[in-house]
Design an enzyme around this catalytic site. Sequence first.
Site, mmCIF file in Angstrom:
data_model
loop_
_atom_site.group_PDB
_atom_site.id
_atom_site.type_symbol
_atom_site.label_atom_id
_atom_site.label_comp_id
_atom_site.label_asym_id
_atom_site.label_seq_id
_atom_site.Cartn_x
_atom_site.Cartn_y
_atom_site.Cartn_z
ATOM 1 N N GLY A 49 0.853 -1.200 0.000
ATOM 2 C CA GLY A 49 0.000 0.000 0.000
ATOM 3 C C GLY A 49 0.878 1.235 0.000
ATOM 4 O O GLY A 49 2.044 1.188 -0.416
ATOM 5 N N SER A 99 1.542 -8.773 -2.256
ATOM 6 C CA SER A 99 0.427 -7.945 -1.829
ATOM 7 C C SER A 99 -0.846 -8.584 -2.330
ATOM 8 O O SER A 99 -0.818 -9.317 -3.329
ATOM 9 C CB SER A 99 0.583 -6.563 -2.461
ATOM 10 O OG SER A 99 0.055 -5.569 -1.653
ATOM 11 N N ARG A 101 0.878 -3.568 12.386
ATOM 12 C CA ARG A 101 0.125 -3.842 13.599
ATOM 13 C C ARG A 101 0.690 -5.099 14.234
ATOM 14 O O ARG A 101 1.082 -6.041 13.529
ATOM 15 C CB ARG A 101 -1.369 -4.039 13.302
ATOM 16 C CG ARG A 101 -2.147 -2.768 13.036
ATOM 17 C CD ARG A 101 -2.267 -1.901 14.295
ATOM 18 N NE ARG A 101 -3.063 -0.692 14.083
ATOM 19 C CZ ARG A 101 -2.559 0.495 13.722
ATOM 20 N NH1 ARG A 101 -1.262 0.646 13.508
ATOM 21 N NH2 ARG A 101 -3.360 1.542 13.585
ATOM 22 N N GLU A 142 -0.702 -4.298 22.645
ATOM 23 C CA GLU A 142 -0.034 -3.126 23.204
ATOM 24 C C GLU A 142 -1.048 -2.244 23.947
ATOM 25 O O GLU A 142 -2.220 -2.253 23.604
ATOM 26 C CB GLU A 142 0.683 -2.330 22.089
ATOM 27 C CG GLU A 142 -0.234 -1.788 21.015
ATOM 28 C CD GLU A 142 0.533 -1.108 19.880
ATOM 29 O OE1 GLU A 142 1.426 -1.744 19.292
ATOM 30 O OE2 GLU A 142 0.225 0.050 19.586
ATOM 31 N N HIS A 149 5.454 2.110 19.265
ATOM 32 C CA HIS A 149 4.488 2.549 18.239
ATOM 33 C C HIS A 149 4.714 4.024 17.853
ATOM 34 O O HIS A 149 3.839 4.869 18.040
ATOM 35 C CB HIS A 149 3.043 2.329 18.720
ATOM 36 C CG HIS A 149 2.066 2.220 17.580
ATOM 37 N ND1 HIS A 149 0.942 1.423 17.610
ATOM 38 C CD2 HIS A 149 2.037 2.822 16.360
ATOM 39 C CE1 HIS A 149 0.269 1.534 16.476
ATOM 40 N NE2 HIS A 149 0.928 2.392 15.705
ATOM 41 N N GLY A 174 5.621 5.042 14.649
ATOM 42 C CA GLY A 174 5.639 5.195 13.193
ATOM 43 C C GLY A 174 5.277 6.587 12.709
ATOM 44 O O GLY A 174 5.979 7.187 11.901
HETATM 45 C C1 DGY Z 1 -2.105 4.634 12.290
HETATM 46 O O1 DGY Z 1 -2.428 5.724 11.837
HETATM 47 O O2 DGY Z 1 -2.823 3.654 12.192
HETATM 48 C C2 DGY Z 1 -0.792 4.533 12.947
HETATM 49 O O3 DGY Z 1 -0.526 3.266 13.422
HETATM 50 C C3 DGY Z 1 -0.645 5.554 14.052
HETATM 51 O O4 DGY Z 1 0.723 5.736 14.166
#
Ligand code: DGY
Length: 323
Positions: free
Chosen positions: A157, A179, A242, A271, A289, A291
């Site tokens: 994605g 994918s 995730r 988590e 987490h 990201g």
């Molecule tokens: C999301 O937007 O799903 C991210 O995991 C948040 O950092």
Amino acid sequence: MPSPSIIVTRSLPAPVEAVLRDRYGAVLSPDDRQLSREELGRALDTYDIVLCTLTDRLDAELIERPTRRAVFLANFGAGTNHIDLAACRRVGLPVSNTPGVLTEDTADLTILLMLAIARRAWEGDQELRAGRWTGWRPTHLLGTRVSGKSLGIVGMGRIGRAVAQRARFGFGMSVHYWSRTRLPLADEATLEAQWHPTLDALLASTEFVSVHCPATPETRHLINAHTLAAMRPGAYLVNTSRGDVVDEAALLDALGGGHLGGAALDVFDGEPQVNPALLAHPRIVTLPHLGSATVESRVAMGERAIANIAAWLAGAPLPDRVA
Ligand code: DGY
């Protein structure tokens, strides 16, 4: 008619909260505490719009409660696996998310993790802080080269593609992917990415594997004992999607048995609880987490949630409707 009421479940960046409060009279989180299930139920029963996040578990029972007043869920975040979207569709409760705006930062963090585990950055940091460094030596903390190696991307994605772009053109890696939907050939050519028809074929071909698929019932434990065994000996696994996409017990077994080189995880099953064995493992790098955790992404995510609320209030189509 009074204007629709809005509650925001967690603290958001100050400029985003200012707009929500001043323009929409939203009720903000006073303490940034994760709402209990009971409090979430009360929020759904009391407000017209709930601006929620991934820490709010909105299951079918909560969504289908007869006392629910909420008529729109604006999720702050791209992933929506914490919301039972099927239940939302059943009861006609629209849901929006915030895609696109966190892509670059999540891809950057993926590269950070890949480098960190391969080049043993965390081990070096810990050694230095603990006062254990005795000086430069030719055999000290030898890692694995990243440049020019092969990267397998699971889920191509937006974020998968942004990682592919960095890996291919920043680090000269050969990029492979698997994918649900194959990219158009022109996009494959632009990214110089090679598609594999099965996950096992991808895993058998690459020295690094990075997971970027959404969490769905189909992807739960997609990376499991079988798929980990299909990875090349000494390969590295990175997960910024995730936690429940990876079977953590199987990952620990694969590392314990010496099959994998290491793993780098930004997300965890269940988590914020994290299996202590992951945290104690010398060949696993962990982050809480992070990201999308930049000012730029989090402000843009807030703006995107506000744009969806504004569209809903105007009776216009939601720009990012997911249910
Ligand atoms: C999301 O937007 O799903 C991210 O995991 C948040 O950092």
